[in-house]
Structures are given as structure tokens and as C-alpha cells.
Design a protein around this motif. Sequence first.
Motif, PDB file in Angstrom:
ATOM      1  N   VAL A  35       0.843  -1.201   0.000  1.00  0.00           N
ATOM      2  CA  VAL A  35       0.000   0.000   0.000  1.00  0.00           C
ATOM      3  C   VAL A  35       0.877   1.250   0.000  1.00  0.00           C
ATOM      4  CG1 VAL A  35      -1.722   1.318   1.287  1.00  0.00           C
ATOM      5  CG2 VAL A  35      -1.902  -1.185   1.142  1.00  0.00           C
ATOM      6  N   ARG A  36       1.942   1.213   0.802  1.00  0.00           N
ATOM      7  CA  ARG A  36       2.838   2.360   0.884  1.00  0.00           C
ATOM      8  C   ARG A  36       3.544   2.593  -0.466  1.00  0.00           C
ATOM      9  NH1 ARG A  36       4.577   1.043   5.349  1.00  0.00           N
ATOM     10  NH2 ARG A  36       3.409   2.496   6.645  1.00  0.00           N
ATOM     11  N   THR A  37       3.978   1.525  -1.100  1.00  0.00           N
ATOM     12  CA  THR A  37       4.634   1.650  -2.404  1.00  0.00           C
ATOM     13  C   THR A  37       3.662   2.210  -3.445  1.00  0.00           C
ATOM     14  OG1 THR A  37       6.165  -0.162  -1.937  1.00  0.00           O
ATOM     15  CG2 THR A  37       5.798   0.396  -4.251  1.00  0.00           C
ATOM     16  N   PHE A  38       2.436   1.720  -3.428  1.00  0.00           N
ATOM     17  CA  PHE A  38       1.408   2.237  -4.337  1.00  0.00           C
ATOM     18  C   PHE A  38       1.221   3.732  -4.133  1.00  0.00           C
ATOM     19  CE2 PHE A  38      -3.018   3.635  -4.545  1.00  0.00           C
ATOM     20  CZ  PHE A  38      -3.301   3.444  -5.890  1.00  0.00           C
ATOM     21  N   ALA A  39       1.113   4.150  -2.869  1.00  0.00           N
ATOM     22  CA  ALA A  39       0.884   5.563  -2.577  1.00  0.00           C
ATOM     23  C   ALA A  39       2.071   6.417  -3.017  1.00  0.00           C
ATOM     24  CB  ALA A  39       0.623   5.747  -1.078  1.00  0.00           C
ATOM     25  N   ARG A  40       3.286   5.916  -2.824  1.00  0.00           N
ATOM     26  CA  ARG A  40       4.472   6.680  -3.242  1.00  0.00           C
ATOM     27  C   ARG A  40       4.524   6.832  -4.762  1.00  0.00           C
ATOM     28  NH1 ARG A  40       7.777   3.599   0.802  1.00  0.00           N
ATOM     29  NH2 ARG A  40       7.964   4.984   2.612  1.00  0.00           N
ATOM     30  N   CYS A  41       4.164   5.756  -5.465  1.00  0.00           N
ATOM     31  CA  CYS A  41       4.257   5.762  -6.921  1.00  0.00           C
ATOM     32  C   CYS A  41       3.163   6.580  -7.595  1.00  0.00           C
ATOM     33  CB  CYS A  41       4.217   4.334  -7.459  1.00  0.00           C
ATOM     34  SG  CYS A  41       5.691   3.369  -7.098  1.00  0.00           S
ATOM     35  N   PHE A  42       1.930   6.471  -7.070  1.00  0.00           N
ATOM     36  CA  PHE A  42       0.798   7.021  -7.804  1.00  0.00           C
ATOM     37  C   PHE A  42       0.078   8.188  -7.115  1.00  0.00           C
ATOM     38  CE2 PHE A  42       1.296   2.614  -9.200  1.00  0.00           C
ATOM     39  CZ  PHE A  42       1.426   2.811 -10.570  1.00  0.00           C
ATOM     40  N   ALA A  70       1.710  10.257  -4.278  1.00  0.00           N
ATOM     41  CA  ALA A  70       2.661  11.317  -3.925  1.00  0.00           C
ATOM     42  C   ALA A  70       2.928  12.269  -5.104  1.00  0.00           C
ATOM     43  CB  ALA A  70       3.967  10.710  -3.405  1.00  0.00           C
ATOM     44  N   PRO A  71       3.000  11.767  -6.350  1.00  0.00           N
ATOM     45  CA  PRO A  71       3.223  12.694  -7.464  1.00  0.00           C
ATOM     46  C   PRO A  71       2.148  13.762  -7.603  1.00  0.00           C
ATOM     47  CG  PRO A  71       3.745  10.459  -8.152  1.00  0.00           C
ATOM     48  CD  PRO A  71       3.109  10.347  -6.793  1.00  0.00           C
ATOM     49  N   LEU A  72       1.003  13.581  -6.994  1.00  0.00           N
ATOM     50  CA  LEU A  72      -0.038  14.611  -7.043  1.00  0.00           C
ATOM     51  C   LEU A  72       0.426  15.905  -6.392  1.00  0.00           C
ATOM     52  CD1 LEU A  72      -3.152  12.442  -6.062  1.00  0.00           C
ATOM     53  CD2 LEU A  72      -2.622  13.356  -8.333  1.00  0.00           C
ATOM     54  N   VAL A  73       1.342  15.802  -5.440  1.00  0.00           N
ATOM     55  CA  VAL A  73       1.825  17.009  -4.769  1.00  0.00           C
ATOM     56  C   VAL A  73       3.273  17.342  -5.119  1.00  0.00           C
ATOM     57  CG1 VAL A  73       0.206  16.814  -2.855  1.00  0.00           C
ATOM     58  CG2 VAL A  73       2.461  15.757  -2.661  1.00  0.00           C
ATOM     59  N   THR A  74       4.011  16.368  -5.652  1.00  0.00           N
ATOM     60  CA  THR A  74       5.403  16.643  -6.023  1.00  0.00           C
ATOM     61  C   THR A  74       5.530  17.119  -7.458  1.00  0.00           C
ATOM     62  OG1 THR A  74       5.822  14.371  -6.759  1.00  0.00           O
ATOM     63  CG2 THR A  74       6.227  14.880  -4.428  1.00  0.00           C
ATOM     64  N   GLY A  75       4.511  16.804  -8.273  1.00  0.00           N
ATOM     65  CA  GLY A  75       4.571  17.185  -9.679  1.00  0.00           C
ATOM     66  C   GLY A  75       5.332  16.192 -10.523  1.00  0.00           C
ATOM     67  N   ALA A  76       5.887  15.148  -9.880  1.00  0.00           N
ATOM     68  CA  ALA A  76       6.634  14.131 -10.633  1.00  0.00           C
ATOM     69  C   ALA A  76       5.667  13.102 -11.192  1.00  0.00           C
ATOM     70  CB  ALA A  76       7.648  13.453  -9.716  1.00  0.00           C
ATOM     71  N   GLY A  77       6.105  12.352 -12.175  1.00  0.00           N
ATOM     72  CA  GLY A  77       5.284  11.268 -12.711  1.00  0.00           C
ATOM     73  C   GLY A  77       5.401  10.050 -11.843  1.00  0.00           C
ATOM     74  N   PRO A  78       4.664   8.974 -12.147  1.00  0.00           N
ATOM     75  CA  PRO A  78       4.790   7.719 -11.409  1.00  0.00           C
ATOM     76  C   PRO A  78       6.219   7.212 -11.436  1.00  0.00           C
ATOM     77  CG  PRO A  78       2.872   7.666 -12.848  1.00  0.00           C
ATOM     78  CD  PRO A  78       3.669   8.894 -13.205  1.00  0.00           C
ATOM     79  N   ALA A  79       6.498   6.268 -10.558  1.00  0.00           N
ATOM     80  CA  ALA A  79       7.848   5.715 -10.478  1.00  0.00           C
ATOM     81  C   ALA A  79       8.338   5.327 -11.851  1.00  0.00           C
ATOM     82  CB  ALA A  79       7.846   4.492  -9.560  1.00  0.00           C
ATOM     83  N   GLY A  80       9.546   5.696 -12.130  1.00  0.00           N
ATOM     84  CA  GLY A  80      10.099   5.409 -13.461  1.00  0.00           C
ATOM     85  C   GLY A  80      10.137   6.653 -14.327  1.00  0.00           C
TER      86      GLY A  80
END
Length: 211
Positions: free
Chosen positions: A190-197, A199-209
Motif C-alpha cells: 500500500v505504501r509503495t502504491f501511494a508513493r508511486c501514484f 505522492a506525485p499529485l503534490v510533487t509534480g513528478a510522474g509515477p515511479a520510473g
Amino acid sequence: MERALGASLDSAGSGDEIRDRVLDAAAELFGRSGIRRTSIEDVARRAGVSRITVYRRFPTKNVLVEEVLLRDLRAFLVSFRAVVGRAESAAERLVEGFCLALRTARVNPLFGGLIEVEPEVILPFLTTDGGAFLRAVSDFIAMQLRREQEAGEISGEVDMNIVAEVLARMTLSFCLTPESQLDLDDPEQVRTFARCFLAPLVTGAGPAGDQ
């Protein structure tokens, strides 16, 4: 429920042991038998007090239901502040907040019990008639995120209302339909999912990769 979601975390406990027993009894019975099927008499019997004693503290059943919800909410907010406060960035605070909210909703005996024994009452409130509930939850999340934005942790270009609604809808969807490619019982997944998909909502980065 909207009032419960907007309740102050700073509300102090009453120190009334009988009141706490009544709330414990009500929460147990609501989760086991449903709100409609639970009477004030049932609650009084389970708490080991008289019906009059219950009414002295909770004038109506609606007041009792609201206070049970308020107590659950306050307990969650205490945990929320403690868990989120340990994270070192806005993105990680979002991740930990999402994980905590999802885990809490999934293991909460009142929420789970009501969905199981009284779905005709709770499900419309969360789905077809869930606009008010969703707005209240989204407003709470947006309030937390705006604090991050005001502190310079999140870009001012990020629309906190949209982010908050996405997070609220995502959490609610997983709670109501837990069958998923994601193992919701595995905190690290769950934590990995949240970081990948998320967290980018507030960092402006895309999903992992794509970062």
C-alpha cells in the motif's frame, strides 16, 4: 456525519466513566446489529445502566449515534497527527496519511460492521447519496494539504481541492471494493502504491520510473 468530520480535535473528554461505557456499548451494538436494530434500551442493558441514565447524557438516539462517530473520528485524528507528524516531507506525509486512513477504515469494527449488517443504511450514504460525505472528507484533506502549501512544502500551482478529492475517492473506493491487484493487507504494498501514484499529485513528478 459532516459535523463529526468537522469536529475539533481539541475537544476534551468528559471524564464521565458512565458516558464512556454507554458509548462503548453503543459502538459495539451498532457494529454488530446495526443502528436501526439497536434501541436505547439495548444500549442501556449492554452498558449496565438504566435507560434514563442513557437519556440524561444523550437526549436522543441521533445524538448518541453522532457522539459514537465523533469519538471514532477523534481517535483517528490523534493517530493521524502522530503518524503523519513523523514523516519528513509533504509527499511522505501524504503517503502515511493515506495508508493510515485506509488501514483504519478497513479494521474499524463499527464501519465494517455497519457495511456487513446494515448495508442498506450505510452504503447509500457512501455512494449514491455520498456527496456530502465526500465533500466533508475532501475538505478535511484539503485543509491539511493547504498547511503544507502555506509552509512552502507544496507548489502553489497545485490545486489542493482536486488532490484532496482524488485521495478521498481513492480511499473510499478501496474500502468499499477491497478486491484488488494490490494486497491491501500488506502495508508495504500500500505504501509503495501511494508513493508511486499518489505522492506525485503534490510533487509534480510522474509515477515511479518517470521521476
